[in-house]
Write a protein that holds these residues in place. Structure first.
Motif, mmCIF file in Angstrom:
data_model
loop_
_atom_site.group_PDB
_atom_site.id
_atom_site.type_symbol
_atom_site.label_atom_id
_atom_site.label_comp_id
_atom_site.label_asym_id
_atom_site.label_seq_id
_atom_site.Cartn_x
_atom_site.Cartn_y
_atom_site.Cartn_z
ATOM 1 N N SER A 72 0.850 -1.194 0.000
ATOM 2 C CA SER A 72 0.000 0.000 0.000
ATOM 3 C C SER A 72 0.878 1.234 0.000
ATOM 4 N N GLY A 73 0.418 2.277 -0.667
ATOM 5 C CA GLY A 73 1.184 3.510 -0.669
ATOM 6 C C GLY A 73 0.988 4.312 -1.932
ATOM 7 N N LEU A 74 1.859 5.306 -2.098
ATOM 8 C CA LEU A 74 1.820 6.235 -3.222
ATOM 9 C C LEU A 74 2.789 5.776 -4.306
ATOM 10 N N TYR A 75 2.318 5.803 -5.556
ATOM 11 C CA TYR A 75 3.130 5.433 -6.707
ATOM 12 C C TYR A 75 2.936 6.479 -7.798
ATOM 13 N N TYR A 76 3.913 6.583 -8.671
ATOM 14 C CA TYR A 76 3.866 7.531 -9.781
ATOM 15 C C TYR A 76 3.945 6.764 -11.090
ATOM 16 N N LEU A 77 3.059 7.091 -12.023
ATOM 17 C CA LEU A 77 3.119 6.546 -13.372
ATOM 18 C C LEU A 77 3.604 7.650 -14.297
ATOM 19 N N LYS A 78 4.718 7.380 -15.010
ATOM 20 C CA LYS A 78 5.257 8.351 -15.959
ATOM 21 C C LYS A 78 5.067 7.817 -17.370
ATOM 22 N N MET A 79 4.527 8.664 -18.241
ATOM 23 C CA MET A 79 4.367 8.359 -19.661
ATOM 24 C C MET A 79 5.384 9.202 -20.417
ATOM 25 N N GLU A 80 6.166 8.563 -21.303
ATOM 26 C CA GLU A 80 7.194 9.279 -22.055
ATOM 27 C C GLU A 80 7.167 8.894 -23.529
#
Length: 111
Positions: free
Chosen positions: A89-97
Motif C-alpha cells: 500500500s502507498g503512493l506510486y507515480y506513473l510516468k508516460m514518455e
C-alpha cells in the motif's frame, strides 16, 4: 486480465480513433485495491514508455512500445511489480514518455 486489441500492445485497449494531442489522464479508481486503469492519448505513431515508480524513486514496473500507433488507449495495472508480486500500500507515480512528451500521475494503493 489485461485487455488488448492489438497483439503488439499487450496491456492496452484502443478506445477511439485519432486524438489531436498527447495526454495522460488520472487513473481510475484512485485510490484503488486490485486494479486501476489509466487512459492516454497519442496524436501520432511514436515510441512510448510507461514507468511506475515508488516514493523512493525505484522502478516498480515498466512497459515499452517501440512504435505505438496514434489513438486513445487504456492501460491497466494490477498492482504487481515487474516480478509479478503485489506491491505494498502507498503512493506510486506513473510516468508516460515519448520523444516529445512527458507526463505523470500519482496513484494510491490501499489494501
Amino acid at each position: 486480465v489485461l485487455l488488448h486489441s492489438n497483439p503488439d500492445l499487450v496491456g492496452v485497449r484502443e478506445i477511439i480513433q485519432q486524438p489531436l494531442t498527447f495526454k495522460l489522464h488520472q487513473n481510475y479508481p484512485n485510490p484503488f485495491n486490485g486494479e486501476t486503469s489509466v487512459r492516454y492519448e497519442i496524436a501520432e505513431s511514436t515510441a512510448l514508455h510507461f514507468t511506475i515508480f515508488n516514493v523512493k524513486g525505484q522502478v516498480v514496473r515498466a512497459w515499452q512500445y517501440g512504435d505505438h500507433p496514434a489513438g486513445a488507449y487504456e492501460l491497466n495495472w494490477d498492482g504487481e511489480n515487474q516480478a509479478g508480486k503485489m506491491v505494498a500500500s502507498g503512493l506510486y507515480y506513473l510516468k508516460m514518455e515519448t520523444p516529445d512528451f512527458r507526463a505523470h500521475v500519482r496513484m494510491v494503493i490501499l489494501k
